[in-house]
Write an enzyme that holds these catalytic residues in place. Structure first.
Site, PDB file in Angstrom:
ATOM      1  N   GLU A   1      38.233  41.689  40.671  1.00 52.35           N
ATOM      2  CA  GLU A   1      36.852  42.184  40.799  1.00 52.35           C
ATOM      3  C   GLU A   1      35.906  41.339  39.964  1.00 52.35           C
ATOM      4  O   GLU A   1      34.750  41.150  40.317  1.00 52.35           O
ATOM      5  CB  GLU A   1      36.774  43.651  40.360  1.00 52.35           C
ATOM      6  CG  GLU A   1      35.478  44.351  40.761  1.00 52.35           C
ATOM      7  CD  GLU A   1      34.327  44.215  39.771  1.00 52.35           C
ATOM      8  OE1 GLU A   1      33.190  44.562  40.138  1.00 52.35           O
ATOM      9  OE2 GLU A   1      34.541  43.753  38.638  1.00 52.35           O
TER      10      GLU A   1
ATOM     11  N   ASP B   1      41.573  43.928  36.576  1.00 49.48           N
ATOM     12  CA  ASP B   1      41.258  42.747  35.766  1.00 49.48           C
ATOM     13  C   ASP B   1      40.084  43.054  34.834  1.00 49.48           C
ATOM     14  O   ASP B   1      39.374  44.049  35.009  1.00 49.48           O
ATOM     15  CB  ASP B   1      40.935  41.536  36.661  1.00 49.48           C
ATOM     16  CG  ASP B   1      39.748  41.768  37.589  1.00 49.48           C
ATOM     17  OD1 ASP B   1      39.542  42.927  38.014  1.00 49.48           O
ATOM     18  OD2 ASP B   1      39.017  40.805  37.893  1.00 49.48           O
TER      19      ASP B   1
HETATM   20 ZN   LIG Z   1      33.882  46.601  36.322  1.00 46.36          ZN
END
Ligand SMILES: [Zn+2]
Length: 434
Positions: A147, A83
């Protein structure tokens, strides 16, 4: 040695991955699945058997294991998130999800954070398949979702529910290290991350007596909150260097030929000039007020007022962080963790650190490798629950004037093709010796 096809593929893969929009708007608003399928297909073409794992449909993670020649050796985890943070197209010179390659530079969201590393991992593993290379240790490859938000659908989910896939892993390698840091005076530093500060995002709540704005009120929630926020913002946190931060300071002091007493870290930082930027945010805990909320009408004193504070603490300094917050908020304001993540500390005298250092020095002999601690956090925090020590190592050789750290989450995020080639060569060398 990385082959020409590997050098071509890292550029294609970076661009292709950027074109797959995986902007993470938080609260579950992201879809990594197409990027995960892309990465899994590239791994499968190299003979690996990747598995796709989801806590929530569309939030896809990929895990694969490359078997090493020495089954008794500890395994190494190589991980990258799929992401990216959102991008406002109107602010950019090129469309942020175009993956455009122009004048030797790949443009787009994720070019440095961190579809570049995802592409490097894929390129190296595929080059090894063509060349029949097998590493000594097992290498577990993980591409994660989420993340850039809470990691709940990504590395946290993997660590909690799929620990068996990471069996034997003792060390992990991922983002934010081994990039060129130009000090403005001709020196090139290559900081390798060996630690992260912990995350302590705080919610402060002040309560008081609600009432009319024209009356005497010594229990005003807004006044109480504002006083606590001011104390927190003005607090001078004491120096608490971890072993990694101390090692960074020692190496930088030697490199620059400067000295300062052990208790005069601030004095040393002043003498280091721009290079101090690599360490100054990690010599102490910090707490920055960021959001305030109270009231609904100008002449009404509200019964409650709320503030948020972005706190960060060093390994070994969390208890002190909590005690300091208790004292600074005082008896009239409560505080709690809105979000908390551990601080990490990795050894800088380990064989793995030495191998990362040697790989960078081989391809950037003019550079100086130094350890450093990240001021923020990565997926390494989640994988630390499995006993995996995390390093930040995404090698990139960058020209002067290319402000890598400003491009993280920044406008016109981009990466030179040459930097990606360097990354593949260094990562290949490190992994062969790891
Ligand atoms: Zn990163």
């Amino acid at each position: 040695m990385a082959d020409q096809r590997g050098l071509d593929e890292v550029v294609t893969f970076t661009s292709d991955l950027i074109r797959i929009d995986t902007a993470n708007r938080g609260g579950g608003d992201c879809r990594e699945r197409p990027a995960a399928e892309y990465a899994a297909a590239r791994l499968a073409e190299a003979g690996l058997e990747p598995v796709l794992l989801e806590r929530v449909p569309g939030r896809t993670n990929v895990v694969a294991r490359l078997e090493g020649t020495d089954p008794s050796a500890d395994a190494l985890l190589l991980h990258g998130h799929l992401d990216v943070v959102p991008a406002e197209a109107a602010e950019w010179s090129v469309h942020p999800f175009s993956g455009e390659i122009r004048d030797g530079v790949v443009w787009g969201r994720g070019a440095v954070d961190m579809k570049n590393m995802d592409a490097m991992i894929l390129a190296v593993v595929r080059a090894w398949a063509r060349q029949g290379v097998r590493p000594r240790r097992d290498i577990v490859i993980a591409f994660t979702a989420d993340e850039e938000d809470s990691a709940r659908d990504g590395s946290a989910f993997l660590a909690e529910h799929h620990a068996a896939l990471f069996e034997g892993c003792t060390e992990g390698v991922s983002e934010s290290g081994a990039f060129t840091f130009h000090d403005g005076a001709g020196r090139q530093l290559y900081p390798i991350a060996a630690g992260e500060r912990g995350t302590g995002w705080l919610k402060l709540t002040a309560r008081g007596r609600a009432g009319h704005g024209s009356k005497v009120n010594r229990e005003n929630a807004v006044t109480r909150l504002a006083a606590a926020v001011t104390r927190i913002g003005a607090h001078e946190w004491p120096l608490r260097p971890t072993p990694t931060v101390s090692a960074a300071l020692t190496e930088l002091a030697a490199l620059y030929g400067v000295e300062a007493g052990p208790d005069d870290i601030d004095g040393l930082l002043r003498k280091l000039g721009p290079a101090a930027g690599l360490v100054e945010a990690t010599v102490r805990n910090s707490a920055n007020p960021t959001m305030l909320s109270a009231g609904y009408k100008l002449n009404v004193i509200p019964g409650e007022a709320v503030a948020y504070v972005d706190g960060r603490f060093l390994a070994g300094a969390e208890d002190e962080f909590r005690a300091t917050l208790d004292r600074l908020t005082g008896p009239e304001v409560e505080w709690e963790f809105e979000h908390r993540e551990v601080a990490l500390q990795a050894p800088v005298d380990s064989p793995t650190f030495a191998r990362m250092r040697a790989a960078v020095e081989e391809f950037a002999p003019e550079g100086h490798v130094v350890p450093y601690c990240m001021s923020g956090g990565t997926d390494a925090k989640q994988f630390s629950r499995l006993g995996i020590t995390g390093y930040g190592f995404t090698p990139l050789k960058l020209p002067e004037g290319f402000d890598y750290q400003a491009l993280f989450h920044g406008v016109d995020e981009r990466v030179p093709v040459e930097a990606l080639h360097f990354g593949v060569r260094v990562l290949d060398r490190f992994l062969r010796t790891a």
